[in-house]
Design an enzyme around this catalytic site. Structure first.
Site, PDB file in Angstrom:
ATOM      1  N   LYS A   1       0.847  -1.206   0.000  1.00  0.00           N
ATOM      2  CA  LYS A   1       0.000   0.000   0.000  1.00  0.00           C
ATOM      3  C   LYS A   1       0.877   1.250   0.000  1.00  0.00           C
ATOM      4  O   LYS A   1       2.075   1.172   0.308  1.00  0.00           O
ATOM      5  CB  LYS A   1      -0.922  -0.028   1.222  1.00  0.00           C
ATOM      6  CG  LYS A   1      -0.194   0.041   2.559  1.00  0.00           C
ATOM      7  CD  LYS A   1      -1.116  -0.314   3.729  1.00  0.00           C
ATOM      8  CE  LYS A   1      -0.375  -0.224   5.044  1.00  0.00           C
ATOM      9  NZ  LYS A   1      -1.154  -0.808   6.159  1.00  0.00           N
TER      10      LYS A   1
ATOM     11  N   TYR B   1      15.833  30.590   8.246  1.00  0.00           N
ATOM     12  CA  TYR B   1      14.644  31.335   8.702  1.00  0.00           C
ATOM     13  C   TYR B   1      14.616  31.484  10.215  1.00  0.00           C
ATOM     14  O   TYR B   1      14.951  30.545  10.942  1.00  0.00           O
ATOM     15  CB  TYR B   1      13.371  30.598   8.286  1.00  0.00           C
ATOM     16  CG  TYR B   1      13.038  30.711   6.829  1.00  0.00           C
ATOM     17  CD1 TYR B   1      12.820  31.951   6.232  1.00  0.00           C
ATOM     18  CD2 TYR B   1      12.913  29.569   6.042  1.00  0.00           C
ATOM     19  CE1 TYR B   1      12.496  32.046   4.886  1.00  0.00           C
ATOM     20  CE2 TYR B   1      12.588  29.648   4.703  1.00  0.00           C
ATOM     21  CZ  TYR B   1      12.382  30.889   4.128  1.00  0.00           C
ATOM     22  OH  TYR B   1      12.061  30.976   2.800  1.00  0.00           O
TER      23      TYR B   1
HETATM   24  C1  LIG Z   1      -0.460  -1.830   6.815  1.00  0.00           C
HETATM   25  C2  LIG Z   1      -1.075  -3.114   7.166  1.00  0.00           C
HETATM   26  C3  LIG Z   1      -0.285  -4.266   7.281  1.00  0.00           C
HETATM   27  C4  LIG Z   1       1.229  -4.234   7.256  1.00  0.00           C
HETATM   28  O1  LIG Z   1       1.668  -3.765   8.509  1.00  0.00           O
HETATM   29  P1  LIG Z   1       3.206  -3.605   8.893  1.00  0.00           P
HETATM   30  O2  LIG Z   1       3.176  -3.183  10.321  1.00  0.00           O
HETATM   31  O3  LIG Z   1       3.749  -2.545   7.984  1.00  0.00           O
HETATM   32  O4  LIG Z   1       3.859  -4.907   8.667  1.00  0.00           O
HETATM   33  C5  LIG Z   1      -0.933  -5.491   7.460  1.00  0.00           C
HETATM   34  N1  LIG Z   1      -2.285  -5.540   7.564  1.00  0.00           N
HETATM   35  C6  LIG Z   1      -3.063  -4.445   7.492  1.00  0.00           C
HETATM   36  C7  LIG Z   1      -4.536  -4.580   7.633  1.00  0.00           C
HETATM   37  C8  LIG Z   1      -2.488  -3.188   7.306  1.00  0.00           C
HETATM   38  O5  LIG Z   1      -3.264  -2.105   7.254  1.00  0.00           O
END
Ligand SMILES: *Cc1c(COP(=O)(O)O)cnc(C)c1O
Length: 345
Positions: A33, A242
């Protein structure tokens, strides 16, 4: 060229996936993702597919559609947000597996795409996504009659092994999936590290593939090399950047480097952050600007051409520490302006 270079080591991602896979006796998926946590879902996905990954996870259907174009028809692509209004054609045409998280989505799915694969997402206490136990009890027989590809839930505290929430969610998941013969999935990276009772049939690591905690043994994946645009000497009483927040009491040499908060160098890390000239640490001087920041290079024997924010001496979790955040946020903030260079894969 003043564009910073983000180097992504695909071999390290594959090695991290294999290392997590070796900890379990079940299938290991891959969460890609948010463009594989900012590192490029198409390149990462192809490298992992060659290494043997067959199940991928994305947050929204659009990400799944892009991933399908990159990976071709073979792998299973699951969508955490499930089947949203407007997604039906995309889910159908690109063969995505929505992880259904409510009765409303279940109805939308079976009416819009009868017979099309889906998975079920159950809430076991995180209260973020997934059917509540009561909703699931009402829907369970109907849903199981349609042969879901996966039944999953997500852990809220998996990166804290001693947290009582882990055992509590595990027990809830066991209770509400009792007697189901569909494949089950509970664990992200942290869950894999909790031990075999958390593994079930398929794991879903994300951050552990990309070199972040809690996968402490992970190989580092991302390095970031930032060009020096200009160097100058400053005298006692002069300031940098800044707001004049950095004022020197002695003569110093300052490098201005070409990355700033618009590139994901979070402004809040300002006073604490270091960058590296080879093995030598250099503190930032003054506030982080949108496209630039000042670095104190007084102690270096010569002006560097580039300075590293991510590299052998400093990983995503070190950088996260400067800003009081987590490696996940550092990775997903990495700017669109960087030249991305892939090695291995
Ligand atoms: C993002 C996510 C993962 C992966 O999690 P990590 O902590 O990055 O390994 C697995 N399952 C779901 C439902 C997620 O949203």
């Amino acid at each position: 060229m003043s564009t910073a270079t983000l180097t992504i080591d695909l071999d390290a991602i594959v090695a991290n996936w294999r290392a997590l896979n070796a900890l379990t006796g079940c299938e290991t998926g891959a969460v890609v993702k948010a463009d594989a946590y900012g590192l490029g879902a198409a390149r990462v996905g192809r490298a992992l597919m060659r290494a043997g990954a067959r199940s991928f996870f994305v947050a929204v259907a659009e990400e799944g559609a892009a991933l399908r174009q990159a990976l071709g028809p073979a792998p299973a692509i699951h969508v955490f947000s499930g089947h949203m209004a407007g997604d039906t054609d995309m889910i159908g045409d690109l063969d995505l597996i929505p992880l259904i998280n409510s009765l409303e989505q279940m109805i939308r799915h079976v009416e819009g795409l009868p017979g099309h694969p889906f998975g079920i997402q159950l809430d076991t206490g995180m209260n973020r996504l997934g059917m509540e136990p009561g909703e699931w009890a009402a829907l369970r027989d109907i849903a199981l009659g349609q042969a879901p590809r996966l039944v999953m839930s997500h852990l809220a505290c998996a990166d804290e092994p001693d947290h009582p929430m882990n055992a509590q969610q595990l027990q809830t998941f066991l209770d509400i999936t009792d007697g189901i013969d569909a494949p089950l999935s509970l664990s992200n990276t942290g869950g894999i590290l909790l031990g075999p009772e958390y593994h079930f049939d398929l794991t879903r690591p994300g951050i552990g593939l990309y070199g972040g905690l809690p996968h402490a043994d992970a190989r580092p994946v991302a390095s970031l090399e930032i060009p020096v645009i200009q160097c100058r000497n400053i005298e006692p009483g002069e300031s940098v950047g800044y707001g004049n927040s950095f004022v020197t009491e002695e003569p110093r040499r300052i490098a201005t480097i070409s990355a700033g908060y618009a590139d994901g160098v979070i402004r809040a890390m300002g006073p604490k952050a270091l960058v590296f000239a080879g093995d030598e640490a250099c503190p930032l001087a003054g506030r982080i600007s949108m496209d630039m920041m000042g670095v104190d290079i007084t102690h270096l024997s010569k002006d560097p051409k580039t300075l590293d924010l991510l590299g052998p001496h400093q990983g995503v979790d070190d950088v996260a520490g400067y800003a009081g955040t987590i490696g996940y946020e550092i990775l997903t903030s990495l700017g669109a302006r960087y030249a991305r260079r892939y090695i291995g894969g």
